[in-house]
Design an enzyme around this catalytic site. Sequence first.
Site, PDB file in Angstrom:
ATOM      1  N   LYS A  39      27.779  58.643  20.220  1.00 53.27           N
ATOM      2  CA  LYS A  39      27.037  57.967  21.284  1.00 53.27           C
ATOM      3  C   LYS A  39      25.863  58.841  21.745  1.00 53.27           C
ATOM      4  CE  LYS A  39      29.346  55.561  24.597  1.00 53.27           C
ATOM      5  NZ  LYS A  39      30.093  55.429  25.863  1.00 53.27           N
ATOM      6  N   LYS A 209      33.002  50.689  48.301  1.00 59.05           N
ATOM      7  CA  LYS A 209      32.862  50.035  47.003  1.00 59.05           C
ATOM      8  C   LYS A 209      34.015  49.062  46.748  1.00 59.05           C
ATOM      9  CE  LYS A 209      31.644  48.926  42.929  1.00 59.05           C
ATOM     10  NZ  LYS A 209      31.175  49.713  41.824  1.00 59.05           N
ATOM     11  N   CYS A 265      34.796  45.093  36.209  1.00 57.52           N
ATOM     12  CA  CYS A 265      34.823  45.594  37.598  1.00 57.52           C
ATOM     13  C   CYS A 265      35.699  44.761  38.528  1.00 57.52           C
ATOM     14  CB  CYS A 265      33.397  45.673  38.136  1.00 57.52           C
ATOM     15  SG  CYS A 265      32.353  46.723  37.115  1.00 57.52           S
TER      16      CYS A 265
HETATM   17  C1  UGA Z   1      30.113  43.478  40.145  1.00 56.72           C
HETATM   18  C2  UGA Z   1      29.463  43.531  41.542  1.00 56.72           C
HETATM   19  O1  UGA Z   1      28.694  42.348  41.751  1.00 56.72           O
HETATM   20  C3  UGA Z   1      28.562  44.762  41.671  1.00 56.72           C
HETATM   21  O2  UGA Z   1      28.043  44.837  42.986  1.00 56.72           O
HETATM   22  C4  UGA Z   1      29.388  45.999  41.356  1.00 56.72           C
HETATM   23  O3  UGA Z   1      28.594  47.183  41.424  1.00 56.72           O
HETATM   24  C5  UGA Z   1      29.971  45.885  39.959  1.00 56.72           C
HETATM   25  O4  UGA Z   1      30.808  44.708  39.890  1.00 56.72           O
HETATM   26  C6  UGA Z   1      30.775  47.119  39.688  1.00 56.72           C
HETATM   27  O5  UGA Z   1      31.802  47.313  40.345  1.00 56.72           O
HETATM   28  O6  UGA Z   1      30.330  47.971  38.906  1.00 56.72           O
HETATM   29  P1  UGA Z   1      29.276  42.670  37.729  1.00 56.72           P
HETATM   30  O7  UGA Z   1      30.695  42.890  37.292  1.00 56.72           O
HETATM   31  O8  UGA Z   1      28.153  43.184  36.901  1.00 56.72           O
HETATM   32  O9  UGA Z   1      29.062  43.304  39.212  1.00 56.72           O
HETATM   33  O10 UGA Z   1      29.083  41.105  37.808  1.00 56.72           O
HETATM   34  P2  UGA Z   1      28.881  39.998  38.945  1.00 56.72           P
HETATM   35  O11 UGA Z   1      27.495  39.521  38.912  1.00 56.72           O
HETATM   36  O12 UGA Z   1      29.443  40.447  40.244  1.00 56.72           O
HETATM   37  O13 UGA Z   1      29.801  38.837  38.360  1.00 56.72           O
HETATM   38  C7  UGA Z   1      31.203  39.041  38.233  1.00 56.72           C
HETATM   39  C8  UGA Z   1      31.878  37.799  37.714  1.00 56.72           C
HETATM   40  O14 UGA Z   1      31.900  36.798  38.722  1.00 56.72           O
HETATM   41  C9  UGA Z   1      31.225  37.150  36.492  1.00 56.72           C
HETATM   42  O15 UGA Z   1      32.246  36.791  35.577  1.00 56.72           O
HETATM   43  C10 UGA Z   1      30.535  35.917  37.050  1.00 56.72           C
HETATM   44  O16 UGA Z   1      30.429  34.876  36.104  1.00 56.72           O
HETATM   45  C11 UGA Z   1      31.467  35.555  38.198  1.00 56.72           C
HETATM   46  N1  UGA Z   1      30.827  34.806  39.294  1.00 56.72           N
HETATM   47  C12 UGA Z   1      29.832  35.363  40.032  1.00 56.72           C
HETATM   48  C13 UGA Z   1      31.271  33.519  39.594  1.00 56.72           C
HETATM   49  O17 UGA Z   1      32.195  32.997  38.945  1.00 56.72           O
HETATM   50  N2  UGA Z   1      30.696  32.831  40.626  1.00 56.72           N
HETATM   51  C14 UGA Z   1      29.698  33.353  41.375  1.00 56.72           C
HETATM   52  O18 UGA Z   1      29.229  32.678  42.313  1.00 56.72           O
HETATM   53  C15 UGA Z   1      29.251  34.651  41.075  1.00 56.72           C
END
Ligand code: UGA
Length: 450
Positions: A39, A209, A265
Site C-alpha cells: 500500500k 463522535k 462506520c
Molecule cells: C458516516 C457519518 O455521516 C460521518 O459523519 C462519519 O464521520 C463517518 O460515518 C465515520 O464515522 O467515519 P459515511 O459512513 O461515509 O459517514 O456515510 P453516510 O453518508 O453517513 O451514510 C451512511 C449510510 O446511511 C449509507 O448507507 C446511506 O445510504 C445511509 N443513509 C444516509 C440513509 O439510508 N438515509 C439517509 O437519509 C442518509
Amino acid sequence: MNGALRLTVLGAGYLGITHAACMASLGFGVLGVDTDGSKVGKLNAGRLPIYEPGLAELLRAGLGAGRLRFTTSYAEAAAFGDVHFICTGTPQQAGSDRADTSQVDACVATLAPLLRRPCLVVGKSTVPVGTARRLAAGLGHACPGAELAWNPEFLREGTAVADTLSPDRIVAGVTSGRAEAILRQVYARPVAGGTPFIVTSLETAELSKAAANAFLATKISFINAMAEVCEVAGGDVRALARILGADPRIGPSFLRAGLGFGGGCLPKDIRAFAARASELGAGQALAFLREVDAINLRRRVRTADLALELAGGSLAEVPVCALGAAFKPGSDDVRDSPALDVAQILTGMGARVTIHDPAALRGARRARPELAYARTLAGAARGAHVVLLLTEWPAFAALTPGDLSPLVARRNIIDARGALDPVPWQQHGWRYRALGMAEDAAAAMRAATG
Ligand code: UGA
C-alpha cells in the site's frame, strides 16, 4: 508557519490517506505510515487504493511538491513528527458488538518507545470512551515529553476532502493549553474560515463522535420505522419525510427512507457505543440503539420479501437484477453494504441474482465471491424477472422504463432507495414497489396524476 510543524499520519486507510493528503495541501510536511508495504508503495507512486472524488489529485500534488510521502517505518515517523495523528481502524470485534481497538493500541505501543522529543500524539480514530485516557497514561510513561489529545474525525465517504478541509466543527479533546495551541496551529486555516473549534476533555471528544453517529443512525431508523407504518397504513414515507423535514427543528437531511444505513462506520459504531455504555453501567441509556440497529436490518429482509412477492411467491431459479453493491453512491466501499446483503438473502431464497455497480464491483467480488456480477447494467438486467434498485447511484436514479423495458423478461421493479418516480414506470406496465409505500398508494399516485 505550517512549514515549521511536521505531521505524521499513522494508518493509511480511508481516514489516514484523506487526512495526510489534505494536511499536505494546507502546506504541512506530512509523513504517512502504514505497516502494509505494498500500500505504501502504491501511495508513493500516486495510486489511491480507494475511490474518493478529488483525493487522487491532492495525493499527487502533495507527492509532487515534496510535502507528502509514505513509509512503513515507525522509527522514521518518530524522528520526523511534531504531531502524530492516529488514523487506524477500529472495526467490530469478531463475535462481539465491541470495537476492536488493537490497531490503535499497537500504533501507540510501537510509536511510544521510539519517541525522543516533545510531541503531540492525536487520536482521530473512533474509539470507545476511556481509550484516550488509558493510552495517555502509557504514552506519558514511555516518553515524558509526549502528550495525547483526541480530535475525532467526522468526514463522510464521497465528500471526504471537503469535509476535512472545511469541517462543520473541530473537536479538541486536550489535557493542556500546549496541546490546544498545537491543534489550533494545525487547524488555523479552517478555523480562520469560520469552523468552530471546540475545546473539551478527552472523554467528551471521544463521546462526541460516537454520539454524532448514533444520532445520524437514529434519524435514519426513525424514518425507516415510519416507512414500516406507511406500508401497512397506506401512507407514503417520501411525502411524510418532506413534511417532517420542513420543520427546522427536525431538518430534511438523513430522512431518506429506504434500505437503511451500512458502511464501515454507522453500524459498528452504534453497536460499540451501546456495548461500551453497558460496560460502564449505563446500558439502559443506549438500549434504544439496539432497536435502531434492528429497524435498519429489517429493511433488508423486507426488500427481499417484496422481491418474493413480485416473483409470485417463489424465487427459485428466478433471474433477478440487483443495481448497486456499494453501501452508498459515490463510494466503492462494500463494508456492511445493505445492497450486497439483499443480494445474498435473495440468493439464499434460490434467485439467480446478477449485481451491477459503477464503482464497487471489484470490492464486492472480493468480499462476496459467491455472488454473480455484470460489468454493464444491460448485462445485469437482461432477462430479469425482478429489478431492484439498491444503491441510488445517479445513473440508476435517472433510469427510465424505456431503458429497462427492452432488456427485462418481466416488468417488476423494487425501488429500495426511493429514488424513482413511480408514475412513468406504472404507465409503462411495470409493477413498481418501494419501501415505505403500499402498492395501492403507488397506484393512487398514478391515478392522481392521471
Ligand atoms: C458516516 C457519518 O455521516 C460521518 O459523519 C462519519 O464521520 C463517518 O460515518 C465515520 O464515522 O467515519 P459515511 O459512513 O461515509 O459517514 O456515510 P453516510 O453518508 O453517513 O451514510 C451512511 C449510510 O446511511 C449509507 O448507507 C446511506 O445510504 C445511509 N443513509 C444516509 C440513509 O439510508 N438515509 C439517509 O437519509 C442518509
